[in-house]
Design a protein around this motif. Sequence first.
Motif, PDB file in Angstrom:
ATOM      1  N   GLN A 375     -24.889 -99.120   4.949  1.00 49.25           N
ATOM      2  CA  GLN A 375     -24.841-100.568   5.067  1.00 49.25           C
ATOM      3  C   GLN A 375     -23.431-100.985   5.484  1.00 49.25           C
ATOM      4  O   GLN A 375     -22.487-100.841   4.699  1.00 49.25           O
ATOM      5  CB  GLN A 375     -25.203-101.231   3.731  1.00 49.25           C
ATOM      6  CG  GLN A 375     -26.603-100.941   3.240  1.00 49.25           C
ATOM      7  CD  GLN A 375     -27.637-101.785   3.953  1.00 49.25           C
ATOM      8  OE1 GLN A 375     -27.323-102.792   4.556  1.00 49.25           O
ATOM      9  NE2 GLN A 375     -28.891-101.354   3.884  1.00 49.25           N
ATOM     10  N   GLU A 446     -20.194-111.372   1.096  1.00 45.48           N
ATOM     11  CA  GLU A 446     -21.182-110.611   1.861  1.00 45.48           C
ATOM     12  C   GLU A 446     -21.798-109.498   1.024  1.00 45.48           C
ATOM     13  O   GLU A 446     -23.018-109.302   1.016  1.00 45.48           O
ATOM     14  CB  GLU A 446     -20.531-110.036   3.111  1.00 45.48           C
ATOM     15  CG  GLU A 446     -20.231-111.060   4.194  1.00 45.48           C
ATOM     16  CD  GLU A 446     -19.660-110.424   5.442  1.00 45.48           C
ATOM     17  OE1 GLU A 446     -19.442-109.189   5.428  1.00 45.48           O
ATOM     18  OE2 GLU A 446     -19.442-111.135   6.438  1.00 45.48           O
ATOM     19  N   PHE A 449     -24.097-110.965  -1.620  1.00 49.84           N
ATOM     20  CA  PHE A 449     -25.353-111.448  -1.062  1.00 49.84           C
ATOM     21  C   PHE A 449     -26.322-110.302  -0.795  1.00 49.84           C
ATOM     22  O   PHE A 449     -27.514-110.389  -1.112  1.00 49.84           O
ATOM     23  CB  PHE A 449     -25.072-112.224   0.231  1.00 49.84           C
ATOM     24  CG  PHE A 449     -26.302-112.726   0.918  1.00 49.84           C
ATOM     25  CD1 PHE A 449     -27.018-113.791   0.398  1.00 49.84           C
ATOM     26  CD2 PHE A 449     -26.753-112.126   2.087  1.00 49.84           C
ATOM     27  CE1 PHE A 449     -28.163-114.258   1.033  1.00 49.84           C
ATOM     28  CE2 PHE A 449     -27.890-112.582   2.725  1.00 49.84           C
ATOM     29  CZ  PHE A 449     -28.605-113.658   2.197  1.00 49.84           C
ATOM     30  N   VAL A 450     -25.824-109.210  -0.225  1.00 47.84           N
ATOM     31  CA  VAL A 450     -26.680-108.059   0.067  1.00 47.84           C
ATOM     32  C   VAL A 450     -27.259-107.459  -1.212  1.00 47.84           C
ATOM     33  O   VAL A 450     -28.457-107.181  -1.311  1.00 47.84           O
ATOM     34  CB  VAL A 450     -25.897-106.995   0.857  1.00 47.84           C
ATOM     35  CG1 VAL A 450     -26.718-105.716   1.012  1.00 47.84           C
ATOM     36  CG2 VAL A 450     -25.503-107.522   2.232  1.00 47.84           C
ATOM     37  N   TYR A 452     -27.480-108.887  -4.216  1.00 51.39           N
ATOM     38  CA  TYR A 452     -28.304-109.840  -4.964  1.00 51.39           C
ATOM     39  C   TYR A 452     -29.746-109.829  -4.441  1.00 51.39           C
ATOM     40  O   TYR A 452     -30.699-109.888  -5.219  1.00 51.39           O
ATOM     41  CB  TYR A 452     -27.702-111.242  -4.849  1.00 51.39           C
ATOM     42  CG  TYR A 452     -28.500-112.301  -5.571  1.00 51.39           C
ATOM     43  CD1 TYR A 452     -28.428-112.435  -6.957  1.00 51.39           C
ATOM     44  CD2 TYR A 452     -29.347-113.173  -4.865  1.00 51.39           C
ATOM     45  CE1 TYR A 452     -29.166-113.401  -7.617  1.00 51.39           C
ATOM     46  CE2 TYR A 452     -30.086-114.139  -5.518  1.00 51.39           C
ATOM     47  CZ  TYR A 452     -29.993-114.249  -6.905  1.00 51.39           C
ATOM     48  OH  TYR A 452     -30.736-115.205  -7.558  1.00 51.39           O
ATOM     49  N   ARG A 453     -29.906-109.766  -3.134  1.00 52.09           N
ATOM     50  CA  ARG A 453     -31.242-109.692  -2.565  1.00 52.09           C
ATOM     51  C   ARG A 453     -31.921-108.368  -2.909  1.00 52.09           C
ATOM     52  O   ARG A 453     -33.151-108.300  -2.982  1.00 52.09           O
ATOM     53  CB  ARG A 453     -31.177-109.853  -1.054  1.00 52.09           C
ATOM     54  CG  ARG A 453     -30.700-111.222  -0.588  1.00 52.09           C
ATOM     55  CD  ARG A 453     -30.689-111.309   0.928  1.00 52.09           C
ATOM     56  NE  ARG A 453     -32.020-111.113   1.480  1.00 52.09           N
ATOM     57  CZ  ARG A 453     -32.286-111.052   2.781  1.00 52.09           C
ATOM     58  NH1 ARG A 453     -31.293-111.145   3.657  1.00 52.09           N
ATOM     59  NH2 ARG A 453     -33.509-110.861   3.222  1.00 52.09           N
ATOM     60  N   ALA A 454     -31.128-107.317  -3.112  1.00 51.98           N
ATOM     61  CA  ALA A 454     -31.707-105.983  -3.384  1.00 51.98           C
ATOM     62  C   ALA A 454     -32.092-105.807  -4.840  1.00 51.98           C
ATOM     63  O   ALA A 454     -32.798-104.841  -5.160  1.00 51.98           O
ATOM     64  CB  ALA A 454     -30.702-104.907  -2.982  1.00 51.98           C
ATOM     65  N   SER A 456     -34.178-107.572  -6.684  1.00 47.01           N
ATOM     66  CA  SER A 456     -35.622-107.719  -6.845  1.00 47.01           C
ATOM     67  C   SER A 456     -36.404-106.637  -6.100  1.00 47.01           C
ATOM     68  O   SER A 456     -37.550-106.359  -6.435  1.00 47.01           O
ATOM     69  CB  SER A 456     -36.071-109.106  -6.350  1.00 47.01           C
ATOM     70  OG  SER A 456     -35.709-109.282  -4.994  1.00 47.01           O
ATOM     71  N   GLU A 457     -35.781-106.038  -5.091  1.00 43.79           N
ATOM     72  CA  GLU A 457     -36.457-104.982  -4.317  1.00 43.79           C
ATOM     73  C   GLU A 457     -35.419-103.934  -3.900  1.00 43.79           C
ATOM     74  O   GLU A 457     -34.948-103.908  -2.764  1.00 43.79           O
ATOM     75  CB  GLU A 457     -37.124-105.574  -3.083  1.00 43.79           C
ATOM     76  CG  GLU A 457     -38.078-104.618  -2.378  1.00 43.79           C
ATOM     77  CD  GLU A 457     -38.768-105.273  -1.197  1.00 43.79           C
ATOM     78  OE1 GLU A 457     -39.550-104.569  -0.521  1.00 43.79           O
ATOM     79  OE2 GLU A 457     -38.525-106.463  -0.963  1.00 43.79           O
TER      80      GLU A 457
END
Length: 462
Positions: A375, A446, A449-450, A452-454, A456-457
Motif C-alpha cells: 500500500q 492518509e 483513513f486507509v 479506518y476503512r479496513a 470493518s473489512e
Amino acid sequence: MAAFWQQRGRRQENGGLGSVIDGLGSVFDVLLANARLVLGVSGAAVLAIATLAVKRLIDRATSPRDEGDPKAEQKSLEDSWQDLALIKTTPKPPKKQKREDLSEPLLSPARPVVPDPRSSSVPLGAPQVKSSPLRCLTLQEKLLSHSSQLAVPEFQVSLVPQLARNICSQLQNFLRSKFPELPFGRLFLSGALLDGLEVLAADHVHLMLPVVLDAGLWSLISGEDTVVRNPQYWMIKRIDLGYFPRGCSPWDRFIVGRYLSSSVLNETLHKLLVASINWPAIGGLLGCAIHPVVASRELKLEVKHDQVDLNITLFPVVEMDDKVLLAVPPEGLVENLWLESFYRAEVSRVKELDAADSGARQLCLRILNSVCKSQPRLHKLGGSPLTHIILHLSDTASDWAEESLADRFQQVLEELVASLEKGVLPSYFNPKINLFSGLLEEEIDEMGFVLYRAISEPEVLL
C-alpha cells in the motif's frame, strides 16, 4: 383394356401429362430393378419408399376429384404431406467405414446443450433447487494463505548473505589501508535476513560500521536537552579539552562545535565509496556489478548479480552507555545528531515473547509489513512502528497462538487507527519518544483513513 384406354385418354386431355408419367414410371421401374445390385438391400429399400411416395403424389395430382366433395382437396394435400414425411423419417443407410476411422473412438464427446430460458418446462409456482454457494474463506484462512505466498526462494536466502559478506570483507580491507589511524570496528551485517526474522524479499542488507570511541573523551547528551527537543536523537560531545586537547582522539577531525558530527562522517565515507574504491574490479572478482548511489544522502551500494539484485546500506554506529546510535541525522540545519536505534532490542524482545508462549507475533509482523509495502500510503508505517504496536499489545493480549492470528491482526489495526487519531505512538522502550513525530499531518491522515476503512473489512488489505 377399355378402362386403360379411357384412363389414358383422360391424361392426354390434360396436355399430354399421361405420357410423361408413363415415362417416369418406366424409369422408376428400371431403377427399382437394379437398385439391389447397385445400392444394396438397405439402399434399395430407401429408394423404393421414396419412389412410392413420389408416385402417390403424381397419382393424386392427376386423378379426378369428386366435384361434390369439398374436403377432397384438403385430404389430398394431407396425404401428400404424410408421404413426404415418410421420406424424411426414413433412416439413412450407415456410411461405409473407412480404414482411417477405425482409430477414432466409437463415442464422440457430447456437445453441451445450452438450455433456452424461454422453453423452460418448470412451472412458475414450482420451487427451484438452489445450487450450493462457494465456501467463503475466513479472515484467519486468508491471513495464513497470504503468509504462505511471502516465502523467499531458498537460493536467495543463502546467496545474499554470502555476497554481502564478501563485499563487507573487501570494504573492511580498504578502510584499514585508507584510514589506518581511525579505529573502525569490524564490519558486520544486520537486517531481518541476518537476524532470523522472516523477510518479504532478500533484496536489502544493512552494513554496520562500528565507530570505536574512548569513553574518557566522549559523553552523550540527550536530544531533550538540545534545541531539537527530541529524545530519539543524541549528541556525542567531546569532553576534557583542557586536559586532552584536540588531536588526542583520532575522531577529532569530525568535530563540529565540540560535537562529533554524523553529517561530516557520512560525507567523508560517501566520497570514499563514490570516488576512491575500485568497485568494477571488486565486482569482477565477486561475479557481480557494484555501483555506489551518488545522489542519495545515505551510504548505499547497488549490487546486481545474475540471480538477485541487492541494496546495501552502510551505517556508522556508536555504542555507548547501552545506547546504539546511528549516523542518521534528521533533515535540516542540525548536523550533529545521532539517531537512537531500538532494532536490536525489538528483535530480541519479539523472539523472546514468541519462544515463551509459541506465539505468532513474528508471523503477524511479517503480514503487516507486506501490507504496508503493497500500500503506497502505508509505506512509512512499516518496520519499527508495527513492531512497537505488537510489543504494546503483548502486554495486554496474552493469547498470541496461531489460532488467534485473525483476532490479533484486527486488534493491531484498531490500535494503529487509535494512535494515528492522536498522532502519537510511544516507543516501547522509551515512552518519551513518539514514533510518529517524523510524519507530516497529511501522511497521518492518509494512513488513518486507509486503516479506518479496513477495520470493518480487513481482507481488503491482503
